[in-house]
Design a protein around this motif. Structure first.
Motif, PDB file in Angstrom:
ATOM      1  N   PHE A   1      43.837  44.874  39.734  1.00 15.98           N
ATOM      2  CA  PHE A   1      42.296  44.965  39.654  1.00 15.98           C
ATOM      3  C   PHE A   1      41.993  43.377  38.194  1.00 15.98           C
ATOM      4  O   PHE A   1      41.258  42.901  38.896  1.00 15.98           O
ATOM      5  N   GLY A   2      42.743  43.486  37.765  1.00 14.24           N
ATOM      6  CA  GLY A   2      42.152  42.036  36.897  1.00 14.24           C
ATOM      7  C   GLY A   2      42.910  41.284  36.943  1.00 14.24           C
ATOM      8  O   GLY A   2      41.704  40.718  36.662  1.00 14.24           O
ATOM      9  N   ARG A   3      43.688  40.914  37.928  1.00 14.88           N
ATOM     10  CA  ARG A   3      44.340  39.501  38.516  1.00 14.88           C
ATOM     11  C   ARG A   3      43.315  39.062  39.846  1.00 14.88           C
ATOM     12  O   ARG A   3      42.359  37.873  39.799  1.00 14.88           O
ATOM     13  N   THR A   4      42.275  40.177  40.016  1.00 12.08           N
ATOM     14  CA  THR A   4      41.397  40.325  41.679  1.00 12.08           C
ATOM     15  C   THR A   4      40.285  39.920  40.597  1.00 12.08           C
ATOM     16  O   THR A   4      39.308  39.168  41.176  1.00 12.08           O
ATOM     17  N   GLN A   5      39.898  40.782  38.905  1.00 12.20           N
ATOM     18  CA  GLN A   5      38.485  40.078  39.027  1.00 12.20           C
ATOM     19  C   GLN A   5      38.297  38.530  37.814  1.00 12.20           C
ATOM     20  O   GLN A   5      37.713  37.632  37.941  1.00 12.20           O
TER      21      GLN A   5
ATOM     22  N   MET B   1      39.659  35.681  39.626  1.00 11.06           N
ATOM     23  CA  MET B   1      39.607  34.895  40.273  1.00 11.06           C
ATOM     24  C   MET B   1      38.496  35.436  41.442  1.00 11.06           C
ATOM     25  O   MET B   1      37.709  33.970  41.682  1.00 11.06           O
ATOM     26  N   ARG B   2      37.936  36.327  40.865  1.00 14.62           N
ATOM     27  CA  ARG B   2      36.209  36.377  41.271  1.00 14.62           C
ATOM     28  C   ARG B   2      35.633  35.861  39.894  1.00 14.62           C
ATOM     29  O   ARG B   2      33.742  35.047  40.366  1.00 14.62           O
ATOM     30  N   THR B   3      35.510  35.707  39.113  1.00 13.44           N
ATOM     31  CA  THR B   3      34.411  35.523  38.019  1.00 13.44           C
ATOM     32  C   THR B   3      34.378  33.687  38.280  1.00 13.44           C
ATOM     33  O   THR B   3      35.017  33.210  38.703  1.00 13.44           O
ATOM     34  N   ALA B   4      33.392  33.741  38.293  1.00 17.02           N
ATOM     35  CA  ALA B   4      32.953  31.892  37.915  1.00 17.02           C
ATOM     36  C   ALA B   4      32.547  30.661  37.088  1.00 17.02           C
ATOM     37  O   ALA B   4      32.636  32.045  35.582  1.00 17.02           O
ATOM     38  N   ARG B   5      33.586  30.504  37.358  1.00 19.32           N
ATOM     39  CA  ARG B   5      33.543  29.634  36.241  1.00 19.32           C
ATOM     40  C   ARG B   5      32.714  28.399  35.594  1.00 19.32           C
ATOM     41  O   ARG B   5      32.199  28.040  36.271  1.00 19.32           O
TER      42      ARG B   5
END
Length: 116
Positions: free
Chosen positions: A106-110, A112-116
């Motif tokens: 879950f932490g990995r997918t979150q 990857m989903r965060t905008a930079r």
């Protein structure tokens, strides 16, 4: 014809309460009598003679098992947190990391989903 003795509800309530408490008192007396006459009750033994030998001081609580990856500071923080929750240090048997791949994924997918 038969006439009621009283129509006052408080007198009727008082009479009924006296009857109820009388029955409860009789039941309580029967329970006490049963406890005193109980043949299966263990007899209390007289206390043994107390020896005058000094009692050794209690041993220090054993330190919880520490996995190789945890530092002593981490163990101290975990022990303090568990103690703050109402448990004693003697109740801690081991400290080991819980394998929870769902949280890791879950932490990995979150991440990857965060905008930079």
């Amino acid at each position: 014809m038969h006439q009621p003795v009283t129509d006052n509800p408080f007198v009727i309530m008082f009479i009924n309460m006296v009857i109820v408490f009388a029955v409860l008192t009789v039941i309580w007396g029967l329970i006490e009598l049963t406890h005193r006459l109980d043949p299966t009750k263990k007899k209390e033994e007289p206390p043994a003679a107390v020896s005058a030998a000094p009692v050794p001081p209690p041993a220090a609580p054993a330190a919880p098992a520490v996995p190789a990856g945890l530092s002593m500071e981490t163990v101290a923080v975990i022990a303090a947190a568990v103690t703050a929750c109402g448990y004693s240090v003697e109740q801690i048997h081991a400290i080991r990391p819980a394998e929870q791949p769902v949280w890791r994924n879950f932490g990995r997918t979150q991440g990857m989903r965060t905008a930079r």
